[in-house]
Design an enzyme around this catalytic site. Structure first.
Site, mmCIF file in Angstrom:
data_model
loop_
_atom_site.group_PDB
_atom_site.id
_atom_site.type_symbol
_atom_site.label_atom_id
_atom_site.label_comp_id
_atom_site.label_asym_id
_atom_site.label_seq_id
_atom_site.Cartn_x
_atom_site.Cartn_y
_atom_site.Cartn_z
ATOM 1 N N HIS A 305 0.851 -1.190 0.000
ATOM 2 C CA HIS A 305 0.000 0.000 0.000
ATOM 3 C C HIS A 305 0.887 1.240 0.000
ATOM 4 C CE1 HIS A 305 -3.005 2.977 1.041
ATOM 5 N NE2 HIS A 305 -2.174 3.388 1.984
ATOM 6 N N ASN A 338 -3.022 8.359 -2.575
ATOM 7 C CA ASN A 338 -3.305 7.394 -1.517
ATOM 8 C C ASN A 338 -4.824 7.369 -1.340
ATOM 9 O OD1 ASN A 338 -3.800 6.046 0.883
ATOM 10 N ND2 ASN A 338 -2.118 6.984 2.000
#
Length: 391
Positions: A305, A338
């Site tokens: 991530h 993000n």
């Protein structure tokens, strides 16, 4: 997919392990180019502070984000001008917008995923829904189930406010469900929007500008199940082992509070360093389940991530990863920002795309084993030891 190919897939997959059978994504219609974000943000919030504007300009360059999708629009600000003002109680308005938006995006991502999966929606037995962008009762899982036309006996699980680790946490939960319910097919859906925390710039909250420069909106979806059905399912990744760790005493490093003005969110500057200090032991433990050691980092693929460029850079340096190991994560960050729990879906899609290109170029050396990683509030580490079944 032909019978021979299907047999090879099933031969490669461990019949007792959950597999990712399809991926899907969706976004709001508003695309923001990073180069135009600063002027637009300060215009929409009626702020003319040159120091804050200069700070945000620098942050926009360092995040490496190039484009993002967002729910926020000029139409929304015209209808709710109070969202751009300081100190007003706007949580009701924000939730009205967010609840509708995250449901719609989750429906669209799930529909895309189900179409790629190739089986009817009625074959879904479980739903895992992840979001840090809404709050209501009943929860978004019910609205998603209704929107997709899932059967009333579909078993639902919600993960709320898990932040950036939510996507991998949801995948861990879906893996457990799939492996403990023979024949089950689990839909994992994630959906996020930054409107819940949208605020005007303030010298009293300079850390807010990090979120303005970094975060994006969207949704992701996966179908997870064990024992893929011959000729109708195409397993992509096998989920071998999942673990979760939290770091005691780090509760304030990623800090969020739901207030009358929406979510107040803060990332401590120490976050990248804390992840760097703890990532090696976490990865070595996870790798050990397949017989790998710390000498084998570059023998794995890495689906990480992308919390931000500093986290990716420190992880790459700490583990001495080859630059291409984090290319899918860096591409996802550049293209979508993000997007919190959703982003791991985008990373996995880019990994498969890169794999396909390497096959077309007849390149060798692609890695069968790898790690899916995310970091969230707690600080919480989520990790899944994974096999790429398309190699």
């Amino acid at each position: 997919m032909g019978s021979e190919e299907s047999m090879q897939f099933l031969k490669n997959a461990d019949s007792g392990k959950a597999t990712i059978l399809a991926l899907g994504k969706a976004f709001p219609h508003q695309l923001v180019l990073q180069e135009f974000l600063v002027d637009g943000y300060f215009r929409n919030t009626n702020c003319d502070d040159p120091d804050l504007k200069q700070k945000l300009t620098r942050l926009c360059k360092t995040t490496t984000v190039k484009t993002r999708y967002v729910v926020m629009s000029e139409e929304i600000l015209k209808k709710y001008p109070e969202l751009a003002l300081e100190g007003l109680p706007t949580v009701k308005q924000r939730l009205d917008i967010c609840n509708t938006a995250v449901t719609q995006m989750a429906i669209e991502a799930s529909q895309s995923c189900i179409k790629k999966w190739g089986r009817p929606v009625s074959d879904i037995t479980h739903l895992v829904y992840v979001s840090s962008s809404e709050a209501r009762l009943p929860g978004g899982d019910l609205y998603l189930a209704n929107g997709l036309g899932l059967r009333p006996n579909t078993q639902r699980t919600m993960l709320y406010f898990s932040g950036c680790s939510g996507g991998v946490a949801g995948l861990r939960v879906a893996k457990d469900i799939a492996e403990n319910n023979p024949g089950s097919r689990v839909l994992l859906a994630t959906s996020e929007t930054t409107i819940i925390g949208y605020k005007p710039p303030s010298a009293d909250r300079p850390y807010d500008l990090v979120g303005v420069a970094l975060f994006g909106d969207g949704a992701g979806a996966m179908i997870i199940g064990s024992n893929p059905v011959l000729d109708t399912e195409n397993p992509l990744f096998e989920l071998h082992t999942a673990i979760q760790h939290f770091l005691p005493g780090t509760e304030k490093i990623i800090d969020g509070k739901l207030t009358e003005e929406g979510i107040s969110f803060r990332l401590d500057r120490e976050l990248p360093q804390i992840i760097e200090d703890n990532i090696q032991d976490f990865c070595v433990e996870l790798m050990g389940f397949a017989g790998f050691s710390e000498m084998d980092y570059n023998k794995l693929f890495w689906a990480v991530h992308p919390g931000g460029p500093a986290i990716l850079n420190r992880l790459e340096k700490k583990l001495e990863l080859l630059p291409q190991k984090l290319s899918a994560s860096r591409r996802a960050l550049a293209d979508y920002g993000n997007a919190s729990s959703n982003t791991i879906v985008y990373v996995l899609e880019y990994m498969l795309e890169e794999e396909m290109k390497s096959v077309e170029k007849d390149e060798e050396g692609k890695n069968e084993w790898g790690l899916i990683l995310a970091f969230g509030p707690g600080i919480t580490f989520e990790g899944i030891l994974t096999r790429n079944l398309t190699v």
